[in-house]
Design a protein around this motif. Structure first.
Motif, short mmCIF file in Angstrom:
data_model
loop_
_atom_site.label_atom_id
_atom_site.label_comp_id
_atom_site.label_asym_id
_atom_site.label_seq_id
_atom_site.Cartn_x
_atom_site.Cartn_y
_atom_site.Cartn_z
N LYS A 165 0.85 -1.19 0.00
CA LYS A 165 0.00 0.00 0.00
C LYS A 165 0.88 1.24 0.00
O LYS A 165 1.80 1.36 0.81
N THR A 166 0.60 2.16 -0.90
CA THR A 166 1.35 3.41 -0.95
C THR A 166 0.84 4.37 0.11
O THR A 166 -0.35 4.64 0.19
N THR A 167 1.76 4.87 0.93
CA THR A 167 1.43 5.86 1.94
C THR A 167 2.37 7.06 1.77
O THR A 167 3.32 7.00 1.01
N TYR A 168 2.07 8.12 2.50
CA TYR A 168 2.88 9.33 2.40
C TYR A 168 3.22 9.82 3.80
O TYR A 168 2.37 9.87 4.67
N SER A 169 4.49 10.17 4.01
CA SER A 169 4.91 10.68 5.30
C SER A 169 4.38 12.10 5.50
O SER A 169 3.85 12.71 4.57
N GLU A 170 4.53 12.61 6.71
CA GLU A 170 4.08 13.97 6.99
C GLU A 170 4.79 14.99 6.11
O GLU A 170 4.23 16.05 5.80
N ASP A 171 6.00 14.67 5.70
CA ASP A 171 6.77 15.59 4.85
C ASP A 171 6.46 15.41 3.36
O ASP A 171 7.02 16.12 2.53
N GLY A 172 5.61 14.43 3.03
CA GLY A 172 5.22 14.24 1.64
C GLY A 172 6.14 13.34 0.85
O GLY A 172 6.37 13.55 -0.34
N ALA A 236 -18.53 -10.10 1.81
CA ALA A 236 -17.08 -9.98 1.95
C ALA A 236 -16.71 -8.50 1.96
O ALA A 236 -17.29 -7.70 1.23
N VAL A 237 -15.74 -8.16 2.79
CA VAL A 237 -15.24 -6.78 2.86
C VAL A 237 -13.80 -6.76 2.38
O VAL A 237 -12.94 -7.47 2.91
N LEU A 238 -13.54 -5.94 1.36
CA LEU A 238 -12.19 -5.69 0.90
C LEU A 238 -11.82 -4.27 1.31
O LEU A 238 -12.56 -3.33 1.01
N ALA A 239 -10.71 -4.12 2.01
CA ALA A 239 -10.37 -2.82 2.58
C ALA A 239 -8.90 -2.50 2.38
O ALA A 239 -8.05 -3.41 2.38
N ILE A 240 -8.60 -1.22 2.20
CA ILE A 240 -7.22 -0.77 2.15
C ILE A 240 -6.75 -0.57 3.59
O ILE A 240 -7.41 0.14 4.36
N PRO A 241 -5.66 -1.21 3.99
CA PRO A 241 -5.23 -1.17 5.40
C PRO A 241 -5.05 0.25 5.93
O PRO A 241 -4.63 1.16 5.20
N GLU A 242 -5.37 0.41 7.21
CA GLU A 242 -5.18 1.67 7.93
C GLU A 242 -5.86 2.86 7.23
O GLU A 242 -5.30 3.94 7.11
N SER A 243 -7.04 2.61 6.72
CA SER A 243 -7.86 3.67 6.13
C SER A 243 -9.31 3.26 6.25
O SER A 243 -9.62 2.15 6.70
N LEU A 244 -10.22 4.15 5.85
CA LEU A 244 -11.64 3.80 5.80
C LEU A 244 -12.10 3.66 4.35
O LEU A 244 -13.23 3.96 4.01
N ILE A 245 -11.21 3.18 3.52
CA ILE A 245 -11.55 2.92 2.12
C ILE A 245 -11.85 1.43 1.99
O ILE A 245 -11.01 0.59 2.29
N TYR A 246 -13.06 1.10 1.57
CA TYR A 246 -13.45 -0.30 1.52
C TYR A 246 -14.50 -0.55 0.43
O TYR A 246 -15.12 0.37 -0.08
N SER A 247 -14.68 -1.81 0.11
CA SER A 247 -15.72 -2.24 -0.83
C SER A 247 -16.39 -3.48 -0.26
O SER A 247 -15.72 -4.34 0.33
N ILE A 248 -17.70 -3.58 -0.42
CA ILE A 248 -18.45 -4.74 0.05
C ILE A 248 -18.98 -5.52 -1.15
O ILE A 248 -19.52 -4.93 -2.09
N ALA A 249 -18.82 -6.83 -1.10
CA ALA A 249 -19.29 -7.69 -2.19
C ALA A 249 -20.19 -8.79 -1.63
O ALA A 249 -20.02 -9.22 -0.47
N ASP A 250 -21.16 -9.22 -2.42
CA ASP A 250 -22.06 -10.30 -2.03
C ASP A 250 -21.58 -11.62 -2.62
O ASP A 250 -21.14 -11.68 -3.78
N MET A 251 -21.68 -12.68 -1.82
CA MET A 251 -21.40 -14.03 -2.29
C MET A 251 -22.62 -14.90 -2.01
O MET A 251 -23.18 -14.85 -0.90
N GLU A 252 -23.00 -15.69 -3.00
CA GLU A 252 -24.17 -16.57 -2.84
C GLU A 252 -23.77 -18.00 -3.19
O GLU A 252 -23.24 -18.26 -4.27
#
Length: 265
Positions: A165-172, A236-252
C-alpha cells in the motif's frame, strides 16, 4: 454498488502526482549516472539527525522497517521513485554530502550523508507487517430453512501473501508499506453432508472492483448473512489497510454448491 469512505491523503496525493505526470515523463532523458553515484550511502535529516534513507545501487531503503525497498532513477534535476506509484521529486541541491529535494507537499527535505557506521543499524530489515488477524478465526452459524438444519462456517486464515500500500509521510515522501492478506474459507453442511467448501481470495473479486483498488486492498472480513430459496448469502469486505476505504461484495452459495460473486446492491 461500491461503498467507499475516504479520510486519508491517498487520493489527494495520487491526484497531485498524476496531474503533471505526463508532462514530466515526456521530458525524461538519459539517467544521470554521476548523480546516482553521489546518492549512494545513508542520509540523515538535517533537523533531527535521524536516518531517513539508505541508497544502494538502484534501490532506496527507508528507515521505517514496514516500508518496502523502492527503485529509483535520477534524470536531469528530478528524482523518480518506482513503487506502486511512480513519484517524482524536484532536486534543489546535490553534492557529495548534501541532498535537498522538494517533497510532494512542496516541503524542502534537507539531508546530509552519514559518516557514522552505527547509522546502518536503522536499516536492518526486520519484517514489520501489520496483519488483520494473527490466528485462524472461526465463525459457525446454525440456520434452519424449510425444516432442514444447516451449518454455515467461515474461517478467516492469515496468510503470507503480501499487499503493498502506498502511503505518504508527513513531509510528503511516498513509501510502500507491507501488509498480510487473508484467505477466507467458507463451507456449508447439511448434517454431515458437505454442500460447499472453498477458499476465497481477493483475486476472485477482480470482476467487480477496480484493479488499482484491489492491488492495495486486503480481504479483511467475510460474514454469513442469511439463507433463502436461492441459497446461502455471505458478505465480503475488501479494505485498504489503515484507512476507511473499503468495498463490500455479495457471495451466494446455491443449494447445488455453486458460488456467485456480485457487487452489493
Amino acid at each position: 454498488m461500491m461503498k467507499y469512505v475516504v479520510i486519508s491523503l491517498i487520493v489527494f496525493f495520487s491526484a497531485a502526482c498524476s496531474g503533471n505526470k505526463n508532462l514530466y515523463f515526456s521530458k525524461q532523458g538519459k539517467e544521470d549516472a554521476n548523480a546516482k553515484e553521489l546518492l549512494q550511502g545513508i542520509w540523515l535529516d538535517d533537523e533531527t539527525e535521524s536516518p531517513l534513507m539508505r541508497v544502494e545501487g538502484d534501490t532506496i531503503y527507508y528507515a521505517d522497517a514496514q516500508s518496502a525497498p523502492i527503485a529509483f532513477k535520477i534524470i536531469r534535476d528530478t528524482l523518480y521513485t518506482y513503487g506502486n506509484d511512480t513519484t517524482y521529486y524536484k532536486i534543489d541541491k546535490q553534492a557529495e554530502h548534501i541532498f535537498w529535494f522538494h517533497s510532494i507537499t512542496d516541503n524542502i527535505i534537507k539531508l546530509h550523508k552519514s559518516e557514522d557506521l552505527n547509522d546502518s543499524l536503522s536499516f536492518v530489515r526486520q519484517e514489520l507487517v501489520i496483519p488483520t488477524y494473527t490466528e485462524v478465526t472461526r465463525r459457525d452459524s446454525v440456520v434452519i430453512y424449510n425444516g432442514t438444519r444447516y451449518r454455515a462456517y467461515v474461517y478467516i486464515n492469515p496468510s503470507k501473501m503480501k499487499v503493498i500500500k502506498t502511503t505518504y509521510s508527513e513531509d510528503g515522501i511516498s513509501m510502500d508499506n507491507v501488509y498480510y492478506d487473508n484467505v477466507m474459507h467458507i463451507c456449508v453442511y447439511e448434517g454431515k453432508k458437505s454442500l460447499f467448501a472453498s477458499d476465497i481470495t481477493k483475486q476472485m473479486f477482480d470482476q467487480i472492483v477496480p484493479e488499482d483498488f484491489l492491488t492495495q486492498a486486503i480481504l479483511s472480513d467475510t460474514k454469513f448473512v442469511k439463507v433463502d430459496r436461492n441459497g446461502f448469502h455471505y458478505q465480503a469486505v475488501l479494505a485498504i489497510p489503515e484507512s476507511l476505504i473499503y468495498s463490500i461484495a455479495d457471495m451466494e452459495v446455491s443449494f447445488e454448491g455453486n458460488l456467485a460473486i456480485t457487487s452489493t446492491k
